[in-house]
Scaffold this active site. Structure first.
Site, PDB file in Angstrom:
ATOM      1  N   ASP A 292       0.838  -1.192   0.000  1.00 14.09           N
ATOM      2  CA  ASP A 292       0.000   0.000   0.000  1.00 14.09           C
ATOM      3  C   ASP A 292       0.877   1.246   0.000  1.00 14.09           C
ATOM      4  O   ASP A 292       1.968   1.256   0.588  1.00 14.09           O
ATOM      5  CB  ASP A 292      -0.892  -0.030   1.248  1.00 14.09           C
ATOM      6  CG  ASP A 292      -1.833   1.143   1.332  1.00 14.09           C
ATOM      7  OD1 ASP A 292      -2.592   1.348   0.381  1.00 14.09           O
ATOM      8  OD2 ASP A 292      -1.790   1.854   2.358  1.00 14.09           O
ATOM      9  N   GLU A 321       1.600  -0.024  -4.969  1.00 16.03           N
ATOM     10  CA  GLU A 321       0.584   0.952  -5.343  1.00 16.03           C
ATOM     11  C   GLU A 321       1.288   2.226  -5.802  1.00 16.03           C
ATOM     12  O   GLU A 321       1.778   3.012  -4.997  1.00 16.03           O
ATOM     13  CB  GLU A 321      -0.346   1.277  -4.169  1.00 16.03           C
ATOM     14  CG  GLU A 321      -1.414   2.298  -4.547  1.00 16.03           C
ATOM     15  CD  GLU A 321      -2.150   2.890  -3.356  1.00 16.03           C
ATOM     16  OE1 GLU A 321      -3.114   3.649  -3.583  1.00 16.03           O
ATOM     17  OE2 GLU A 321      -1.752   2.624  -2.203  1.00 16.03           O
TER      18      GLU A 321
END
Length: 585
Positions: A292, A321
């Site tokens: 993330d 990400e």
């Protein structure tokens, strides 16, 4: 510099790139009749055809990378399915919601819209809403995913947390009780593996929840958290400006205190210890991680994570990400090293999503999107280009069907708008499933699920209300991709035919694909007509890549066409795409 034999005004030069991974920047300088001309990148910085100027121009990019640790071949051959667990399926026969959290809102009806219940004064979330999806529900739907053709499940976070999205981690070693426990997770991983489906988890390592074992601001855990005492074993993880109330947090949200990823104790806990977060879940059978907010993680942390990941599981995958071109991304003033060979195997390909939308909605013509795709192709190492997580939807963007529908005129009949949006989405899926990279299906997109920005893009899966036409189309395209090697790792040649027609060729010659792997030789031609009203007759000279032979359109209903002397001709209806594959005898 040498003039190319037999060609006029074409020159070539060989250069030696640095031994260390880096980005190289270059331009051309031409001296003619005593005058200096500069040739460099175009003003849009898209590579390819450049511009002449009298001054130092915009530079071209070369990505110099290590070629030792390549993305795993199994991943490049996969199709991903992203699951937001609370909204996928409740596997309990009685529909009971497991271990509801204090002060939470449990929806009585699965079809309800998700909502944010906020404090009117502070704007903070006052109550989290839940629908009751769980891991048992995913286990019970593995047959559905197998029929769809999926090889990888990417889970949004499943660790204990107070929110419904779980990006506020409370305990990295514990499955959230609303989802189940470690036993059901093991069963899920085992059953998925039996069906040829691998599991990738979401790792949120730039911050934790304030309501966590580690910070414990709310006092809900028996541990001594960093917020409670400087003597806490977790105190060094966090940055306090004024203890305990003023601390560094993610984007200023005090529910998400940032961690110091370079803290030795934190790195041991996440990466190195015998029961580190990384190692613990690998032992449970997962095949990789999605990091993330990779931009928030130092390169050093990602490199250490990747190094240990490969030591533990050489065939594991690491996805980041990243929303922009990951080859030259700058975050917090630092040029990132995601794709130089020591960090990520793949990134979430949001640029691909935007290119598809821009083309289908008429914001860019085929020539423009050809340039944008070629720019990514030029900048990315070849193995990364073929490992990109090509998505049309995710939990952070409006549903793709909604985007394609809302752009239509307000005064258009709703039924007509839906028909056009569905046809556009079918075209987008065809593009996604035949393009280099790893396609990713956001749960429910294949069933026609709609929704705007968060939280409406996180509605419950419409079980029993699926758009059957769309499901069959996605299933068919995934099956075609899985059947033909050429559509997964074949060489990619981009072609802009006219403003409305984009096409590309995929080809494996002499049994070697674009990544140097042995594959069955084949050629495929993919054509996409975005025009809503006009039929198009397309004639291509493909003699550079193919001379003579018969092709079949592998999408039902099938049709055959003969190519002679490299001339290919076919008809495309409005909003139609075709996938032609050479008939091999």
């Amino acid at each position: 510099m040498m003039k190319v034999s037999g060609e006029e005004d074409i020159y070539s030069i060989s250069i030696t790139t640095p031994s260390m991974p880096c980005l190289m920047w270059y331009f051309f300088m031409v001296i003619s009749n005593g005058r200096i001309y500069y040739y460099g990148n175009n003003e849009n910085r898209l590579g390819g055809v450049g511009e002449i100027s009298g001054n130092i121009p915009i530079l071209y990019q070369i990505t110099v990378y290590k070629n030792e640790a390549l993305p795993p071949a199994w991943f490049q051959d996969s199709v991903i399915y992203q699951i937001f667990v609370d909204r996928f399926f409740n596997g309990n026969e009685d529909g009971k919601v497991l271990n509801a959290k204090k002060n939470s809102l449990i929806h009585a009806h699965w079809e309800n819209d998700p909502i944010y219940i906020k404090d009117e004064k502070t704007g903070r979330i006052a109550r989290w809403d839940f629908f009751g999806g769980n891991l048992l529900g995913v286990k019970k739907k593995l047959g559905y995913l197998k029929r769809l053709g999926i090889q990888v499940i990417y889970f949004n976070p499943i660790f204990e947390a107070q929110s419904n999205h779980k990006y506020d981690t409370g305990d990295y070693h514990k499955i959230d009780p609303m989802y189940g426990d470690e036993e059901i997770f093991r069963e899920l991983v085992k059953e998925a593996g039996r069906l040829g489906i691998s599991i990738i988890l979401d790792g949120v390592f730039s911050h934790t929840g304030s309501d966590s074992v580690y910070f414990n601001k709310e006092g809900n855990y028996p541990s001594i958290g960093a917020y409670q005492s400087k003597a806490s074993p977790y105190f060094s993880w966090y940055r306090f400006n004024e203890f305990p109330h003023w601390y560094d947090c993610w984007w200023g949200i005090d529910l998400l205190p940032n961690v110091n990823e370079l803290d030795p104790f934190y790195q041991n806990f996440i990466i190195y210890d015998s029961n580190s977060v990384l190692k613990h879940w690998l032992r449970e059978g997962i095949k990789g991680w999605r990091l993330d907010v990779a931009d928030e993680l130092p390169d050093t942390f990602i490199k250490k994570f990747k190094e240990t990941l490969l030591e533990q599981e050489p065939d594991a995958v690491l996805i980041g990400e990243v929303w922009e071109d990951a080859s030259n991304k700058i975050s917090y003033g630092q040029r990132r090293e995601y794709l130089l060979g020591e960090e990520l195997d793949s990134v979430m390909n949001y640029p691909f999503r935007q290119i598809v939308i821009d083309f289908l909605l008429g914001h860019r013509n085929a020539y423009s999107i050809h340039s944008h795709l070629m720019n990514l192709y030029e900048n990315y190492p070849i193995h990364h280009f073929y490992s990109l997580m090509n998505l049309l939807g995710s939990h952070d963007v409006p549903r793709i069907l909604t985007v394609l529908q809302d752009a239509l005129p307000v005064n258009m009949d709703d039924k007509k708008k839906k028909e056009i949006a569905i046809q556009r989405l079918k075209l987008a899926v065809l593009w996604q499933m035949t393009f280099p990279g790893v396609p990713s299906v956001y749960y429910g997109d294949e069933a026609g699920l709609e929704g705007g920005n968060d939280p409406l893009n996180r509605r419950g899966f419409p079980w029993g209300r699926e758009n059957k036409e769309l499901f069959v189309w996605v299933q068919e395209l995934i099956a075609i991709r899985n059947q033909y090697d050429v559509l997964r790792t074949g060489k990619w040649i981009s072609l802009a035919i006219d403003s409305d027609i984009y096409a590309f060729i995929r080809q494996i010659e002499e049994g070697i694909d674009a990544l140097g792997q042995k594959r069955k030789s084949n050629t495929s031609i993919i054509l996409l007509n975005r025009n809503i009203t006009h039929e198009k007759i397309v004639t291509l000279d493909i003699s550079k890549w193919f001379k003579n032979g018969q092709f079949v359109n592998v999408i039902l209903p099938k049709e055959n066409i003969m190519v002679e002397h490299g001339i290919f001709t076919c008809r495309l209806k409005p909003l139609e795409g075709k996938v032609w594959v050479k008939i091999c005898r």
